[in-house]
Design a protein around this motif. Structure first.
Motif, PDB file in Angstrom:
ATOM      1  N   GLU A 125      -3.709  10.954 -22.096  1.00  0.00           N
ATOM      2  CA  GLU A 125      -5.042  10.584 -21.628  1.00  0.00           C
ATOM      3  C   GLU A 125      -5.147  10.563 -20.106  1.00  0.00           C
ATOM      4  OE1 GLU A 125      -5.855   6.856 -23.472  1.00  0.00           O
ATOM      5  OE2 GLU A 125      -6.440   7.755 -25.411  1.00  0.00           O
ATOM      6  N   ARG A 126      -4.020  10.374 -19.427  1.00  0.00           N
ATOM      7  CA  ARG A 126      -4.039  10.305 -17.964  1.00  0.00           C
ATOM      8  C   ARG A 126      -3.474  11.565 -17.306  1.00  0.00           C
ATOM      9  NH1 ARG A 126      -3.561   5.787 -20.498  1.00  0.00           N
ATOM     10  NH2 ARG A 126      -4.655   3.914 -19.794  1.00  0.00           N
ATOM     11  N   SER A 127      -3.218  12.560 -18.128  1.00  0.00           N
ATOM     12  CA  SER A 127      -2.687  13.852 -17.635  1.00  0.00           C
ATOM     13  C   SER A 127      -1.443  13.648 -16.779  1.00  0.00           C
ATOM     14  CB  SER A 127      -3.759  14.588 -16.817  1.00  0.00           C
ATOM     15  OG  SER A 127      -4.912  14.838 -17.594  1.00  0.00           O
ATOM     16  N   LEU A 128      -0.531  12.824 -17.277  1.00  0.00           N
ATOM     17  CA  LEU A 128       0.711  12.525 -16.574  1.00  0.00           C
ATOM     18  C   LEU A 128       1.894  13.133 -17.306  1.00  0.00           C
ATOM     19  CD1 LEU A 128       0.137   8.723 -15.853  1.00  0.00           C
ATOM     20  CD2 LEU A 128      -0.010  10.581 -14.200  1.00  0.00           C
ATOM     21  N   ARG A 129       2.889  13.543 -16.533  1.00  0.00           N
ATOM     22  CA  ARG A 129       4.166  13.960 -17.107  1.00  0.00           C
ATOM     23  C   ARG A 129       5.250  13.092 -16.483  1.00  0.00           C
ATOM     24  NH1 ARG A 129       6.682  18.278 -16.402  1.00  0.00           N
ATOM     25  NH2 ARG A 129       5.691  19.100 -14.515  1.00  0.00           N
ATOM     26  N   PRO A 130       6.043  12.393 -17.302  1.00  0.00           N
ATOM     27  CA  PRO A 130       7.037  11.481 -16.739  1.00  0.00           C
ATOM     28  C   PRO A 130       8.201  12.180 -16.078  1.00  0.00           C
ATOM     29  CG  PRO A 130       7.250  11.579 -19.113  1.00  0.00           C
ATOM     30  CD  PRO A 130       6.008  12.336 -18.770  1.00  0.00           C
ATOM     31  N   CYS A 131       8.445  13.465 -16.397  1.00  0.00           N
ATOM     32  CA  CYS A 131       9.589  14.153 -15.812  1.00  0.00           C
ATOM     33  C   CYS A 131       9.249  15.622 -15.579  1.00  0.00           C
ATOM     34  CB  CYS A 131      10.803  14.039 -16.733  1.00  0.00           C
ATOM     35  SG  CYS A 131      10.522  14.729 -18.364  1.00  0.00           S
ATOM     36  N   LEU A 145       2.414  16.156  -6.017  1.00  0.00           N
ATOM     37  CA  LEU A 145       3.054  17.279  -5.336  1.00  0.00           C
ATOM     38  C   LEU A 145       4.124  17.941  -6.202  1.00  0.00           C
ATOM     39  CD1 LEU A 145       3.397  15.871  -1.709  1.00  0.00           C
ATOM     40  CD2 LEU A 145       1.862  17.665  -2.487  1.00  0.00           C
ATOM     41  N   HIS A 146       4.767  17.173  -7.064  1.00  0.00           N
ATOM     42  CA  HIS A 146       5.799  17.719  -7.942  1.00  0.00           C
ATOM     43  C   HIS A 146       5.228  18.247  -9.258  1.00  0.00           C
ATOM     44  CE1 HIS A 146       8.702  16.488  -5.100  1.00  0.00           C
ATOM     45  NE2 HIS A 146       8.859  15.243  -5.481  1.00  0.00           N
ATOM     46  N   GLY A 147       3.895  18.277  -9.366  1.00  0.00           N
ATOM     47  CA  GLY A 147       3.266  18.823 -10.554  1.00  0.00           C
ATOM     48  C   GLY A 147       3.333  17.947 -11.782  1.00  0.00           C
ATOM     49  N   LYS A 148       3.569  16.650 -11.605  1.00  0.00           N
ATOM     50  CA  LYS A 148       3.676  15.736 -12.740  1.00  0.00           C
ATOM     51  C   LYS A 148       2.387  14.963 -12.996  1.00  0.00           C
ATOM     52  CE  LYS A 148       8.632  15.047 -11.946  1.00  0.00           C
ATOM     53  NZ  LYS A 148       9.696  14.066 -11.635  1.00  0.00           N
ATOM     54  N   ALA A 149       1.381  15.190 -12.164  1.00  0.00           N
ATOM     55  CA  ALA A 149       0.098  14.491 -12.320  1.00  0.00           C
ATOM     56  C   ALA A 149      -0.987  15.306 -11.631  1.00  0.00           C
ATOM     57  CB  ALA A 149       0.170  13.086 -11.722  1.00  0.00           C
ATOM     58  N   GLY A 150      -2.213  15.083 -12.066  1.00  0.00           N
ATOM     59  CA  GLY A 150      -3.354  15.705 -11.417  1.00  0.00           C
ATOM     60  C   GLY A 150      -3.874  14.830 -10.295  1.00  0.00           C
ATOM     61  N   ASP A 178       0.844  -1.201   0.000  1.00  0.00           N
ATOM     62  CA  ASP A 178       0.000   0.000   0.000  1.00  0.00           C
ATOM     63  C   ASP A 178       0.877   1.249   0.000  1.00  0.00           C
ATOM     64  OD1 ASP A 178      -2.239  -1.648   0.261  1.00  0.00           O
ATOM     65  OD2 ASP A 178      -2.498  -1.259   2.401  1.00  0.00           O
ATOM     66  N   ALA A 179       1.872   1.253   0.878  1.00  0.00           N
ATOM     67  CA  ALA A 179       2.721   2.431   1.057  1.00  0.00           C
ATOM     68  C   ALA A 179       3.480   2.783  -0.214  1.00  0.00           C
ATOM     69  CB  ALA A 179       3.695   2.197   2.216  1.00  0.00           C
ATOM     70  N   ILE A 180       4.047   1.783  -0.863  1.00  0.00           N
ATOM     71  CA  ILE A 180       4.836   2.039  -2.065  1.00  0.00           C
ATOM     72  C   ILE A 180       3.934   2.474  -3.210  1.00  0.00           C
ATOM     73  CG2 ILE A 180       6.380   0.955  -3.750  1.00  0.00           C
ATOM     74  CD1 ILE A 180       7.359  -0.844  -1.428  1.00  0.00           C
ATOM     75  N   ASN A 181       2.747   1.879  -3.306  1.00  0.00           N
ATOM     76  CA  ASN A 181       1.785   2.256  -4.331  1.00  0.00           C
ATOM     77  C   ASN A 181       1.388   3.720  -4.187  1.00  0.00           C
ATOM     78  OD1 ASN A 181      -1.158   2.631  -5.304  1.00  0.00           O
ATOM     79  ND2 ASN A 181      -0.621   0.680  -6.223  1.00  0.00           N
ATOM     80  N   LEU A 182       1.137   4.151  -2.952  1.00  0.00           N
ATOM     81  CA  LEU A 182       0.676   5.519  -2.725  1.00  0.00           C
ATOM     82  C   LEU A 182       1.806   6.534  -2.812  1.00  0.00           C
ATOM     83  CD1 LEU A 182      -1.654   7.415  -1.955  1.00  0.00           C
ATOM     84  CD2 LEU A 182      -1.144   6.935   0.456  1.00  0.00           C
ATOM     85  N   ALA A 183       3.004   6.155  -2.391  1.00  0.00           N
ATOM     86  CA  ALA A 183       4.098   7.123  -2.277  1.00  0.00           C
ATOM     87  C   ALA A 183       4.422   7.790  -3.605  1.00  0.00           C
ATOM     88  CB  ALA A 183       5.344   6.438  -1.706  1.00  0.00           C
ATOM     89  N   TRP A 184       4.595   6.990  -4.669  1.00  0.00           N
ATOM     90  CA  TRP A 184       5.000   7.606  -5.940  1.00  0.00           C
ATOM     91  C   TRP A 184       3.876   8.450  -6.532  1.00  0.00           C
ATOM     92  CZ3 TRP A 184       2.889   6.920 -10.799  1.00  0.00           C
ATOM     93  CH2 TRP A 184       2.061   5.819 -11.018  1.00  0.00           C
ATOM     94  N   LYS A 185       2.643   8.100  -6.210  1.00  0.00           N
ATOM     95  CA  LYS A 185       1.507   8.866  -6.728  1.00  0.00           C
ATOM     96  C   LYS A 185       1.393  10.220  -6.036  1.00  0.00           C
ATOM     97  CE  LYS A 185      -0.841   4.589  -8.023  1.00  0.00           C
ATOM     98  NZ  LYS A 185      -1.929   3.631  -7.759  1.00  0.00           N
TER      99      LYS A 185
END
Length: 507
Positions: free
Chosen positions: A501-507, A317-322, A305-312
């Protein structure tokens, strides 16, 4: 008023791992626990292969393996005799760098995590308790009672409830915790002992009278006993001492208990929270799901659970995802928790069931059947994949797409290693990355370079084909090393579409 990015309530393995991963990803954390200090007893024991794989991202796996104990075999006892010997050595051979059952007691595990957390200049604040919380549009506000008895307000962008089955966070959020409690009372004891069952292997007594399991710990003669209390003494388990429990199963195994280091009784619950998230607050570990200890899944599931949530959280917080990325936490982890509770329920009920038929199946059929199954390669592989959690996948969920070869979006990337390299080595870096087995097109090389996405290209070999990978296919991996996208062609259009489509930025 003090502020932080993520306030973590609870400093067991789940909370500590969450704090470590967030710190690794550059997120400020504050972690509190109402206890006076870290645990001093070896509660959870097993560290599964998938946890060890993920621990490579913080250089933890080698230390855990070195300090723990690998279980070479399991033995089933019936009527004072060893009825089956099940070899566990290299049971997961070829599937993972950690093809064994690892025992590393929770108290030692927690001390290691706290030590590593200090390297990030983060200290657990003990004797600090959550009193109340409320949520606004931009933050969570918590009222805390500190070690000196004073109260303090703390604001955070997000709050994580890792505070166990009686979670104050879950109660404050008003989230239901449906399920039930098994009627059996269990005891657990860490002891110093001698006898034929003190040989570094796992031993389980399946007699009608009592259930008893003997788990080896590192160190000469140290074992963990877990057993049932079946008679009238179960009415008041809080008053029991080790001297009060039945000695029948202990005598059947010819155990000589020389010293009791720790003893406790407990009841086993099976519950899953109705929600794992409410606005800016999340539930993880036992605060979100509890189940029987069958298979040693509990602590490992909380760590997952912790590892799944941490990167998200870090991505948002770093502005790479909504914020919609955070919705996938509950979708992925709640589905797994519900399956796990159902599975461990079945195993638990079989092991502890009363009645003539149940006793016959457990004492006569189970030793023979398990002996034959563990001798079969496919059965051993299935058993290991299930228990080790390397079979866990997020197929058909929002962050998972496509397939190439036998690998689907949402799968754990198969481990392949040969003379040309090991595809898990790059996964130590918790970032988006692309892997290709065969040849990468110039278009793909340019696309990855422009977006600063690491690209790993492995020369095609029969090992890759045997693992179910497709030649020249593109595998996009999430920061937690699960396959996000599996694309049979080398076109970058699918990659571009995936992130857009997922409003993600890899970097």
């Amino acid at each position: 008023m003090s502020g932080t990015a993520v306030l973590i309530i609870g400093a067991g393995p789940t909370g500590l791992v969450l704090a470590l991963w967030l710190s690794k990803l550059g997120v400020s954390v504050r972690i509190i626990d109402k206890a006076s200090g870290p645990g001093t007893t070896s509660r959870a024991l097993a560290v599964q292969a998938r946890t060890l794989e993920l621990y490579n991202q913080l250089d933890l796996a080698t230390t855990v393996v070195e300090r723990g104990h690998q279980v070479p075999a399991a033995n089933l006892w019936v009527k004072g005799q060893q009825a089956a010997h099940l070899s566990l050595e290299q049971i997961g051979s070829g599937q993972t760098p950690y093809p064994f059952i690892e025992i590393f007691p929770q108290d030692e595990h927690e001390r290691l995590l706290i030590e590593r957390l200090q390297a990030f200049d983060v200290q657990v604040q003990w004797q600090t308790e959550l009193l109340e919380l409320n949520q606004g549009d931009q933050q969570v506000n918590a009222r805390l009672r500190l070690a000196d008895g004073s109260e303090q307000d703390c604001s955070a962008v997000y709050l994580a409830g890792c505070d166990g089955a009686r979670s104050a966070v879950r109660k404050a959020l008003g989230i239901g915790f449906p399920g039930g409690t098994y009627q059996q009372v269990f005891f657990v004891a860490d002891v110093q002992a001698s006898g034929p069952a003190i040989n570094g292997e796992l031993h389980v007594d399946l007699d009608e009278a009592d259930f008893l399991a003997v788990f080896p710990l590192a160190g000469s003669g140290r074992v963990r006993l877990i057993g049932t209390v079946r008679d009238e003494r179960a009415q008041h388990p809080e008053d029991l001492r080790f001297e009060d429990i039945s000695t029948r199963a202990i005598e059947h195994m010819k155990l000589q208990v020389e010293q009791v280091n720790w003893f406790s009784t407990y009841r086993v619950h099976h519950r899953v929270a109705q929600q794992f998230r409410r606005h800016r607050a999340f539930l993880l570990g036992d605060a979100a799901h509890v189940h029987s200890p069958a298979g040693g899944q509990g602590m490992n599931t909380g760590i997952g659970d912790a590892i799944n949530l941490a990167w998200k959280i870090a991505s948002v917080l770093h502005g790479k995802a909504g914020d919609e990325l955070l919705e996938s936490y509950e979708i992925e982890r709640k589905a797994f928790a519900e399956r796990l509770v159902a599975t461990t329920d079945q195993v638990f009920n079989f092991v502890t069931a009363d009645g003539r038929l149940a006793n016959l199946l457990r004492t006569r059929l189970a030793p023979v059947l398990l002996s034959r199954l563990t001798a079969l390669g496919k059965a051993r592989s299935f058993l290991f994949r299930t228990v080790s959690q390397i079979g866990l996948n997020y197929r058909l969920m929002p962050l998972s797409f496509g397939s190439a070869g036998h690998v689907h979006g949402g799968d754990r990337m198969p481990w392949v290693h040969d003379l040309e390299g090991d595809n898990f080595v790059p996964l130590a870096n918790p970032c988006w990355q692309v892997q290709v087995y065969g040849l990468a097109s110039k278009e793909l090389v340019g696309w990855c370079a422009a977006r600063h996405i690491p690209l790993q290209v492995f020369a095609w070999s029969p090992t890759h084909e045997a693992a179910g990978l497709a030649r020249n296919a593109v595998y996009l991996l999430r920061p937690d090393s699960y396959v996000a996208l599996a694309e049979a062609s080398s076109s970058t259009a699918a990659l571009e579409r995936y992130f857009t489509e997922r409003s993600l930025r890899p970097c």
